[in-house]
Design a protein around this motif. Sequence first.
Motif: not given
Length: 263
Positions: A106-126
């Motif tokens: 539930t925190r897959p974006y703001i704290d990460f150095l590399d945010q390339k996977k964030s969209i992929q994680w949100f798509n998985m969560l959906k």
Amino acid sequence: MTIDETIQHIISKNSSVSRFGDGEMLLIGGEGIRFQHPDTELSKRLAEVITSDLTNHIVCVSDAFVGLERYNRRARRFWRAHFYLYGYLWDKYLKQGKRYGNTFITRPYIDFLDQKKSIQWFNMLKQIWEKRDIIFIEGEKSRLGVGNDLFNNVKSVGRILCRSKSAFDQYDLIIEEASKLAKNSLILIALGPTATVLAYDLSKLGYQAIDVGHIDIEYEWLRMGAKHKINITSKYVNEVIGGDQVVVKDEDLYQRQILKRLF
């Protein structure tokens, strides 16, 4: 588990989820946090949940135990300080050899150095709530999914609104209302540490209930391309100064989704 493994586990097992971060551990230790005053019963219940072992429920904790290299400097500094002050609590309550889920689902974006996977994680969560009847149990100003497409793939949405601060004070009322819901509903809870206990109790009653925490705020930050935690005028952001000052529009659809107001 990794974030990917945790999401896959939830999907394949229809698992309920309780998450533990710094706030929950402070409360177990008898301290309060910004939006929940210390409470002896809450401390006892959180300790029960973190040491639980149900087949239809997983406990999620920070993967900062494994390493901090993938987080930005602000997050690394925070977790080092937290473990220095409160590491003894984690040592006391976590079980050697137990496999935990990853609270950063539930925190897959703001704290990460590399945010390339964030969209992929949100798509998985959906995929978790794809074509499901969703009930949000949330603070009165949380407004999950309002103004974005995070939950656009669900079958239906209902909302039970609770107080934004110290929600555990009305816990008996919350679980009484939640236990009236249809068992095929997926219950998504954004209610601070109260959500941690509620997801556990609802799983014992046969529901799938997930403590989704800041997931909607993280998605808003991703859409904005935010580089640090900032206010969102239409939603309560408890981690930002002034984040409780919410400008609410009277959206007709949102109002129709409200099943109950518990404040």
